[in-house]
Design a protein around this motif. Structure first.
Motif, mmCIF file in Angstrom:
data_model
loop_
_atom_site.group_PDB
_atom_site.id
_atom_site.type_symbol
_atom_site.label_atom_id
_atom_site.label_comp_id
_atom_site.label_asym_id
_atom_site.label_seq_id
_atom_site.Cartn_x
_atom_site.Cartn_y
_atom_site.Cartn_z
ATOM 1 N N ALA A 37 0.863 -1.084 0.030
ATOM 2 C CA ALA A 37 -0.141 -0.063 -0.080
ATOM 3 C C ALA A 37 1.049 1.103 -0.096
ATOM 4 C CB ALA A 37 -0.957 0.105 1.076
ATOM 5 N N GLU A 38 1.842 1.039 0.698
ATOM 6 C CA GLU A 38 2.852 2.358 0.837
ATOM 7 C C GLU A 38 3.472 2.686 -0.643
ATOM 8 O OE1 GLU A 38 5.404 1.290 3.906
ATOM 9 O OE2 GLU A 38 4.015 2.241 5.782
ATOM 10 N N GLN A 39 4.012 1.573 -1.039
ATOM 11 C CA GLN A 39 4.551 1.559 -2.389
ATOM 12 C C GLN A 39 3.692 2.136 -3.710
ATOM 13 O OE1 GLN A 39 7.737 1.364 -3.556
ATOM 14 N NE2 GLN A 39 6.989 1.608 -5.588
ATOM 15 N N ARG A 61 -0.491 9.107 3.163
ATOM 16 C CA ARG A 61 -1.360 8.550 4.246
ATOM 17 C C ARG A 61 -2.767 8.206 4.191
ATOM 18 N NH1 ARG A 61 -4.107 10.712 8.308
ATOM 19 N NH2 ARG A 61 -3.656 12.892 7.489
ATOM 20 N N HIS A 62 -3.623 8.967 3.422
ATOM 21 C CA HIS A 62 -5.019 8.818 3.241
ATOM 22 C C HIS A 62 -5.001 7.534 2.246
ATOM 23 C CE1 HIS A 62 -6.995 11.841 5.336
ATOM 24 N NE2 HIS A 62 -6.074 12.756 4.665
ATOM 25 N N TYR A 63 -4.047 7.474 1.250
ATOM 26 C CA TYR A 63 -4.157 6.359 0.335
ATOM 27 C C TYR A 63 -3.914 5.034 1.008
ATOM 28 C CZ TYR A 63 -3.175 3.859 -4.184
ATOM 29 O OH TYR A 63 -3.587 3.041 -5.307
ATOM 30 N N VAL A 64 -2.766 4.761 1.846
ATOM 31 C CA VAL A 64 -2.499 3.871 2.755
ATOM 32 C C VAL A 64 -3.632 3.385 3.694
ATOM 33 C CG1 VAL A 64 -0.945 2.878 4.539
ATOM 34 C CG2 VAL A 64 0.084 4.132 2.371
ATOM 35 N N ASP A 65 -4.006 4.368 4.238
ATOM 36 C CA ASP A 65 -5.414 4.140 5.229
ATOM 37 C C ASP A 65 -6.404 3.608 4.389
ATOM 38 O OD1 ASP A 65 -3.821 5.170 7.347
ATOM 39 O OD2 ASP A 65 -4.697 7.077 7.498
ATOM 40 N N ASP A 66 -6.702 3.970 3.406
ATOM 41 C CA ASP A 66 -7.863 3.625 2.546
ATOM 42 C C ASP A 66 -7.695 2.076 1.921
ATOM 43 O OD1 ASP A 66 -10.513 3.925 1.214
ATOM 44 O OD2 ASP A 66 -9.213 3.657 -0.328
ATOM 45 N N SER A 67 -6.494 1.980 1.544
ATOM 46 C CA SER A 67 -6.134 0.518 1.016
ATOM 47 C C SER A 67 -6.279 -0.569 2.098
ATOM 48 C CB SER A 67 -4.631 0.658 0.519
ATOM 49 O OG SER A 67 -4.643 1.569 -0.482
ATOM 50 N N LEU A 68 -5.731 0.001 3.385
ATOM 51 C CA LEU A 68 -5.568 -0.921 4.457
ATOM 52 C C LEU A 68 -7.017 -1.420 5.109
ATOM 53 C CD1 LEU A 68 -2.265 0.199 6.314
ATOM 54 C CD2 LEU A 68 -2.852 -1.700 4.596
ATOM 55 N N ARG A 69 -7.822 -0.191 4.981
ATOM 56 C CA ARG A 69 -9.021 -0.351 5.607
ATOM 57 C C ARG A 69 -10.107 -1.384 4.747
ATOM 58 N NH1 ARG A 69 -13.583 1.732 3.693
ATOM 59 N NH2 ARG A 69 -12.614 3.525 2.628
ATOM 60 N N ARG A 70 -9.708 -1.185 3.252
ATOM 61 C CA ARG A 70 -10.378 -1.990 2.428
ATOM 62 C C ARG A 70 -9.810 -3.616 2.238
ATOM 63 N NH1 ARG A 70 -12.967 0.853 -2.217
ATOM 64 N NH2 ARG A 70 -12.899 2.999 -1.639
ATOM 65 N N ALA A 71 -8.477 -3.664 2.675
ATOM 66 C CA ALA A 71 -7.736 -4.961 2.571
ATOM 67 C C ALA A 71 -8.492 -5.630 3.890
ATOM 68 C CB ALA A 71 -6.365 -4.845 2.958
ATOM 69 N N ARG A 72 -8.738 -4.870 5.332
ATOM 70 C CA ARG A 72 -9.350 -5.366 6.275
ATOM 71 C C ARG A 72 -10.605 -6.009 6.240
ATOM 72 N NH1 ARG A 72 -7.770 -5.695 11.597
ATOM 73 N NH2 ARG A 72 -6.002 -4.516 11.258
ATOM 74 N N GLN A 73 -11.373 -5.091 5.528
ATOM 75 C CA GLN A 73 -12.705 -5.390 5.033
ATOM 76 C C GLN A 73 -12.739 -6.574 4.301
ATOM 77 O OE1 GLN A 73 -14.180 -1.862 3.322
ATOM 78 N NE2 GLN A 73 -14.899 -1.170 5.415
ATOM 79 N N ASP A 74 -11.973 -6.844 3.341
ATOM 80 C CA ASP A 74 -11.869 -8.111 2.471
ATOM 81 C C ASP A 74 -11.576 -9.236 3.220
ATOM 82 O OD1 ASP A 74 -12.601 -6.419 0.112
ATOM 83 O OD2 ASP A 74 -10.434 -6.225 -0.492
ATOM 84 N N LEU A 75 -10.636 -8.949 4.131
ATOM 85 C CA LEU A 75 -10.348 -10.300 4.911
ATOM 86 C C LEU A 75 -11.243 -10.804 5.946
ATOM 87 C CD1 LEU A 75 -6.425 -9.230 5.662
ATOM 88 C CD2 LEU A 75 -7.021 -11.271 4.097
ATOM 89 N N GLU A 76 -11.797 -9.514 6.531
ATOM 90 C CA GLU A 76 -13.141 -9.994 7.446
ATOM 91 C C GLU A 76 -14.339 -10.861 6.577
ATOM 92 O OE1 GLU A 76 -13.840 -6.300 9.321
ATOM 93 O OE2 GLU A 76 -12.273 -6.438 10.738
#
Length: 125
Positions: A37-39, A61-76
């Motif tokens: 996500a950072e890359q 920072r917003h891009y990374v936060d959004d990417s990780l939030r979406r990844a967490r939702q996908d994993l859940e």
């Protein structure tokens, strides 16, 4: 400690090493997701040469936060689906096992009945 370790009554239960391995694997996969996500955020802001350093950092920072939030939702969502599939498969397995045991009992009972009948017929001669 994982749920399995807590259910077993501690971290040293049988399979605790496997649980630890799963936790380490999960941690490493999540760290890889963060690095990715950072890359991607750097690549995204790299095309925006008009941004100041502060703006670039904030967008990243917003891009990374959004990417990780979406990844967490996908994993859940995936984890919830895995749990529902496991429940469904366990339910089907219990039904299949009950049918197999029922058929085995019926076949054994039928064989015992036939053996008894054959014995009774042969003794009556």
């Amino acid at each position: 400690m994982t749920d399995a370790g807590r259910r077993a009554g501690g971290g040293h239960a049988p399979g605790a090493g496997e649980d630890l391995g799963n936790e380490v694997e999960g941690y490493l996969l999540w760290r890889a997701r963060i690095a990715e996500a950072e890359q991607r955020a750097r690549e995204f802001t790299g095309r925006m040469d008009w941004l100041t350093t502060g703006q670039r950092d904030e967008v990243e920072r917003h891009y990374v936060d959004d990417s990780l939030r979406r990844a967490r939702q996908d994993l859940e969502r995936i984890a919830a689906r895995c749990v529902s599939l496991r429940d469904e498969y366990e339910r089907r397995y219990r039904g299949l096992r009950a049918r197999c045991v029922g058929w085995a009992v019926a076949v054994c009972g039928g064989a015992a009945f036939v053996a008894t009948a054959v014995t009774a017929v042969s003794l009556s001669r």
